[in-house]
Scaffold this active site. Structure first.
Site, mmCIF file in Angstrom:
data_model
loop_
_atom_site.group_PDB
_atom_site.id
_atom_site.type_symbol
_atom_site.label_atom_id
_atom_site.label_comp_id
_atom_site.label_asym_id
_atom_site.label_seq_id
_atom_site.Cartn_x
_atom_site.Cartn_y
_atom_site.Cartn_z
ATOM 1 N N LYS A 11 87.403 64.408 -35.459
ATOM 2 C CA LYS A 11 87.327 64.369 -33.993
ATOM 3 C C LYS A 11 87.429 62.968 -33.384
ATOM 4 O O LYS A 11 86.755 62.668 -32.390
ATOM 5 C CB LYS A 11 86.023 65.012 -33.523
ATOM 6 N N ASP B 298 76.417 71.347 -36.228
ATOM 7 C CA ASP B 298 76.278 72.097 -34.962
ATOM 8 C C ASP B 298 76.493 73.605 -35.139
ATOM 9 O O ASP B 298 75.858 74.415 -34.445
ATOM 10 C CB ASP B 298 77.195 71.534 -33.859
HETATM 11 C C1 GLC Z 1 84.495 69.043 -36.736
HETATM 12 C C2 GLC Z 1 83.398 68.625 -37.702
HETATM 13 C C3 GLC Z 1 82.436 69.745 -37.958
HETATM 14 C C4 GLC Z 1 81.928 70.313 -36.657
HETATM 15 C C5 GLC Z 1 83.083 70.705 -35.752
HETATM 16 C C6 GLC Z 1 82.630 71.226 -34.383
HETATM 17 O O1 GLC Z 1 85.264 70.007 -37.346
HETATM 18 O O2 GLC Z 1 83.964 68.169 -38.902
HETATM 19 O O3 GLC Z 1 81.343 69.316 -38.745
HETATM 20 O O4 GLC Z 1 81.108 71.421 -36.898
HETATM 21 O O5 GLC Z 1 83.926 69.587 -35.552
HETATM 22 O O6 GLC Z 1 81.909 70.274 -33.685
#
Ligand code: GLC
Length: 472
Positions: free
Chosen positions: A171, A206
């Site tokens: 991200k 999350d």
């Molecule tokens: C990215 C992260 C993951 C998280 C997701 C949503 O894929 O690697 O850990 O859960 O974003 O935020």
């Protein structure tokens, strides 16, 4: 939608414009057949991830075992790092699924996202300090520290409920000196440097937080899914199926028959075997901070949809099929077209698309005065990109349901994230995808529940559970 109907889009423009838009419809379509192929492959990749370390879909044991009973009580802190903001919260769990919360948001600058981990952790600890000073009663001398659940929404290879190293950034984060380091320890050190009475009791993804938060009220919740800046999911897995995992002898989770698995599904198919990548996706990937990683995420999540649409628009502009061949500085800039604009454009119900006109001409700064056909085309692109994202999410959800033997059973899926909450028809398209995969009757048994900001509450619950199990 039948194949013929899928590519029968009309805009009030020239034949060439209509041809181009139908071409895009086709490129962004995920046919039912393709949806099935992707779902089958997904199930296969899940199996590999459970079987051995280093698989593409990491399937990370979260060390969260057992389900909340709803009777959990007490005061717990939660931190949420992973999207645009850092949130610091204090939850008062009151039992019976009831709670109250105080929270404060802090912005995580791009400098912090790309700087050094020590600075990021110092910033987080300072934010906790500010929050505690402004909102909380601190424990007195000799009293126990405040327990904190740390929602750190990146792939962390956990070895205990409050231990785990960062596998890689996703991200748009690329903070240095973090990959391969323990994320809880690094934060705890920054907290200790400030003498704050806080113990990092749990690291929480999350998706895991979202699942637990919803399970606090509905213990039968099957999955936690994030459809926001990034995308990912977690679900309860039988520990016997997590073949690669062997708990340490003194590990409290050793005797449990189920554990939440953080899938890290965003990494699915980075081998590019089944995902219907277009040239626009390839460009987004090529220009990203994590080339060839998180391809599933790059086709689904909020961080990228605007960028995919921007690239599709540029292609039309360069063919003189959009905006009379004129672009704008924003449109020419990476990340210059936000997913939020697509949401607003898709929500524009005016006959002449006047809200779209305003976004394109005023916010995005397209030089020429846009025609109705221009605006309709942009709206169509948003529709295609959003529908494709939702259908791919459906293949992930469908894959988990098949793997868990949940197809045809009443299932609650807790979902959080701006796409799911705000992107028009997102839920509708996921459901449509599930219907194509499993039939109407089975799809009707699935309930999607918006678990807004669930990860904070989930982290507090997990901190409580960890604390109860005697993890300090
Ligand atoms: C990215 C992260 C993951 C998280 C997701 C949503 O894929 O690697 O850990 O859960 O974003 O935020």
């Amino acid at each position: 939608m039948t194949a013929a109907a899928a590519y029968n889009h009309q805009v009030d423009g020239t034949e060439a414009q209509n041809k181009a838009i139908n071409g895009l419809a086709q490129e962004f379509d995920v046919t039912t057949e393709r949806l099935r192929t992707i779902t089958n492959q997904f199930v296969e990749e899940m199996r590999k991830g459970l079987d051995h370390e280093g698989a593409t879909v990491a399937m990370i044991p979260s060390y969260v075992t057992g389900r909340p009973t709803g009777e959990e009580v007490g005061r717990y802190l939660a931190l949420d790092l992973g999207g645009t903001n850092l949130r610091v919260c204090e939850f008062e769990l009151k039992g019976k699924g009831d709670y109250s919360v105080k929270q404060q948001k802090f912005v995580v600058s791009d400098a912090l996202k790309t700087g050094d981990m020590r600075d990021l952790c110092d910033y987080i600890a300072d934010s906790v300090d500010t929050f505690l000073t402004e909102h909380c009663t601190l424990p007195g001398e000799g009293e126990e520290k405040l327990q904190l659940g740390y929602t750190f929404s990146f792939p962390v290879l956990q070895t205990e409920i409050n231990r785990g190293v960062l596998k890689q950034w996703t991200k748009g984060f690329s903070t240095k000196n973090a990959v391969g380091k323990d994320v809880a320890l690094t934060l705890q050190e920054a907290i200790s440097r400030r003498n704050l009475p806080v113990n990092v009791a749990a690291i929480v993804n999350d998706t895991v937080g979202t699942l637990m938060a919803y399970a606090y009220s509905f213990p039968d919740t099957v999955m936690g899914v994030i459809l926001g800046t990034g995308t990912n999911a977690s679900y309860y897995e039988k520990t016997a199926n997590i073949k690669k995992w062997s708990p340490a002898e003194n590990d409290v989770s050793a005797g449990s028959d189920e554990m939440v698995v953080n899938m890290e599904w965003g990494a699915f198919d980075c081998e590019r075997e089944v995902l219907p990548l277009t040239m626009y996706d390839n460009k987004v990937n090529r220009q990203s901070r994590n080339i060839h990683q998180q391809l599933f995420e790059k086709m689904i999540s909020g961080m990228y949809l605007g960028e995919i649409a921007r690239n599709a628009m540029l292609q039309l502009i360069d063919q003189y099929l959009l905006f009379n061949g004129e672009s704008s500085p924003a449109l020419n800039t990476q990340w210059g077209f936000e997913t939020a604009y697509l949401t607003a454009i898709e929500n524009d119900k005016t006959a002449d698309l006047s809200e779209t006109k305003q976004i394109l001409e005023e916010t995005v700064g397209v030089a020429s005065s846009t025609t109705l056909a221009d605006r309709q085309m942009v709206k169509k692109i948003g529709e295609f990109v959003g529908r494709r994202a939702a259908r791919l999410a459906a293949s992930g959800i469908g894959g988990v349901m098949s793997h868990c033997g949940k197809v045809g059973q009443e299932s609650i899926i807790a979902i959080d994230g701006s796409l799911f909450e705000f992107y028009p028809k997102f839920e509708h398209h996921i459901r449509e995808g599930l219907t194509e995969l499993f039939g109407q009757e089975a799809a009707n048994k699935v309930r999607f529940a918006l678990a807004r900001d669930g990860s904070g509450l989930g982290a507090a619950i997990i901190a409580m559970m960890a604390h109860k199990h005697g993890k300090h």
